[in-house]
Motif scaffolding. Sequence first.
Motif, PDB file in Angstrom:
ATOM      1  N   VAL A   1       0.803  -1.225   0.000  1.00 38.38           N
ATOM      2  CA  VAL A   1       0.000   0.000   0.000  1.00 38.38           C
ATOM      3  C   VAL A   1       0.840   1.282   0.000  1.00 38.38           C
ATOM      4  O   VAL A   1       0.297   2.372   0.099  1.00 38.38           O
ATOM      5  N   ASP A   2       2.161   1.155  -0.136  1.00 39.89           N
ATOM      6  CA  ASP A   2       3.006   2.350  -0.134  1.00 39.89           C
ATOM      7  C   ASP A   2       4.339   2.030  -0.804  1.00 39.89           C
ATOM      8  O   ASP A   2       4.652   0.857  -1.054  1.00 39.89           O
ATOM      9  N   TYR A   3       5.112   3.070  -1.076  1.00 40.53           N
ATOM     10  CA  TYR A   3       6.432   2.867  -1.665  1.00 40.53           C
ATOM     11  C   TYR A   3       7.363   2.227  -0.640  1.00 40.53           C
ATOM     12  O   TYR A   3       7.155   2.374   0.570  1.00 40.53           O
ATOM     13  N   PRO A   4       8.385   1.521  -1.093  1.00 48.00           N
ATOM     14  CA  PRO A   4       9.345   0.938  -0.143  1.00 48.00           C
ATOM     15  C   PRO A   4       9.949   2.010   0.747  1.00 48.00           C
ATOM     16  O   PRO A   4      10.346   3.079   0.273  1.00 48.00           O
ATOM     17  N   SER A   5      10.003   1.745   2.039  1.00 51.03           N
ATOM     18  CA  SER A   5      10.625   2.683   2.970  1.00 51.03           C
ATOM     19  C   SER A   5      12.135   2.518   2.985  1.00 51.03           C
ATOM     20  O   SER A   5      12.864   3.397   3.454  1.00 51.03           O
ATOM     21  N   SER A   6      12.598   1.390   2.449  1.00 47.18           N
ATOM     22  CA  SER A   6      14.036   1.128   2.375  1.00 47.18           C
ATOM     23  C   SER A   6      14.277   0.114   1.258  1.00 47.18           C
ATOM     24  O   SER A   6      13.429  -0.716   0.967  1.00 47.18           O
ATOM     25  N   LEU A   7      15.451   0.205   0.641  1.00 49.74           N
ATOM     26  CA  LEU A   7      15.838  -0.794  -0.366  1.00 49.74           C
ATOM     27  C   LEU A   7      16.869  -1.771   0.170  1.00 49.74           C
ATOM     28  O   LEU A   7      17.123  -2.807  -0.440  1.00 49.74           O
ATOM     29  N   GLN A   8      17.491  -1.469   1.295  1.00 48.42           N
ATOM     30  CA  GLN A   8      18.527  -2.324   1.885  1.00 48.42           C
ATOM     31  C   GLN A   8      18.257  -2.562   3.373  1.00 48.42           C
ATOM     32  O   GLN A   8      18.710  -1.784   4.211  1.00 48.42           O
ATOM     33  N   PRO A   9      17.502  -3.612   3.732  1.00 46.70           N
ATOM     34  CA  PRO A   9      16.761  -4.515   2.846  1.00 46.70           C
ATOM     35  C   PRO A   9      15.494  -3.847   2.326  1.00 46.70           C
ATOM     36  O   PRO A   9      15.027  -2.854   2.915  1.00 46.70           O
ATOM     37  N   LEU A  10      14.934  -4.391   1.255  1.00 44.69           N
ATOM     38  CA  LEU A  10      13.717  -3.826   0.700  1.00 44.69           C
ATOM     39  C   LEU A  10      12.586  -4.034   1.705  1.00 44.69           C
ATOM     40  O   LEU A  10      12.283  -5.164   2.092  1.00 44.69           O
ATOM     41  N   THR A  11      11.960  -2.939   2.139  1.00 44.07           N
ATOM     42  CA  THR A  11      10.940  -2.990   3.176  1.00 44.07           C
ATOM     43  C   THR A  11       9.670  -2.328   2.663  1.00 44.07           C
ATOM     44  O   THR A  11       9.705  -1.185   2.186  1.00 44.07           O
ATOM     45  N   VAL A  12       8.557  -3.056   2.760  1.00 41.21           N
ATOM     46  CA  VAL A  12       7.296  -2.541   2.226  1.00 41.21           C
ATOM     47  C   VAL A  12       6.185  -2.635   3.267  1.00 41.21           C
ATOM     48  O   VAL A  12       6.193  -3.507   4.137  1.00 41.21           O
TER      49      VAL A  12
END
Length: 321
Positions: free
Chosen positions: A117-128
């Motif tokens: 329901v939202d953009y990833p809050s982090s890419l390392q690690p990928l968090t959604v």
Amino acid sequence: MSVLVFADNSDGKFKKTAFEIVSFGKQVAKQAETSLVVLTINANDVSSLSTYGADKILKIQDSKLDSFNAKAYADCIYQAALKESADIVVVDSTNDGLFLAPILAVKLEAGYASNIVDYPSSLQPLTVKRKAFSSKGFSFTEIHTQNKLLGLTKNSVGLIENPVDSAVENFSPSLKEDDFKISSASVDKTTGTVTIADADTVVSGGRGLKGPENWGMIEELAEVLGAATACSKPVSDLGWRPHSEHVGQTGKPVTSNLYIAIGISGAIQHLAGVNSSKVKVVINNDPEAPFFKAADYGIVGDAFEVVPELITKLKEFKSTL
């Protein structure tokens, strides 16, 4: 590496869901500082995808894929991901998307997060951020696999225009006969009305309407609003409305921007299926109806008085635009 989005279509035409998922994919690609590749299957005109940031568009044209086939579609997306070295793949969380995604995740050896329901809050690690507990809460999920598969919920992030000059390339994946062991003999589609899956606004009725003969005002209100019509489970069980209009946990989920419940008390199973709607309006003559606790706006009153008045006011308002 790149981000790959599968933009689905209906009879060759893209719906709002496709543009939203491309908008989402573009923002993820920006976060990852890479390019966005969009895959289409039997789309008539792909130029509209450029408006939402598709750096490259892969076009598949094959009559074998005219009807949705989860295994075949998953195989096409998998081959496109390999071709473009995509380590993040995005699909939608419609019924078809939820069907093909687990198959695709196995092929990609990817961690899969649905109902985002939202953009990833982090890419390392990928968090959604994802819907959880029948949309009554949210969870934050980390994906640690090299390849990631994301399933976006409709009306989560909206449309973001990001015009680019897209490179368009024809793509012919290798289709396997095993993918077509199950096929569609025929497909019946609703025409001339807004479907629940596509609607930004849904007008829904319950047993408080007392009988199918009173559904005219529901349909008229839906027509004025450009909305889809829906119903509660008891209504479809009684045969007042077709089961295709039944929404709730045991029916179709609703993720509309506006959900209007008329004469629906708000059983927990119904609330679970419509909780993802952004704004919920309830019209009911029982001030103790459970739905009022979940509603953003509520009208305590007789639907047979409130709805006709609402229709009149809406028509007056529209005539001034």
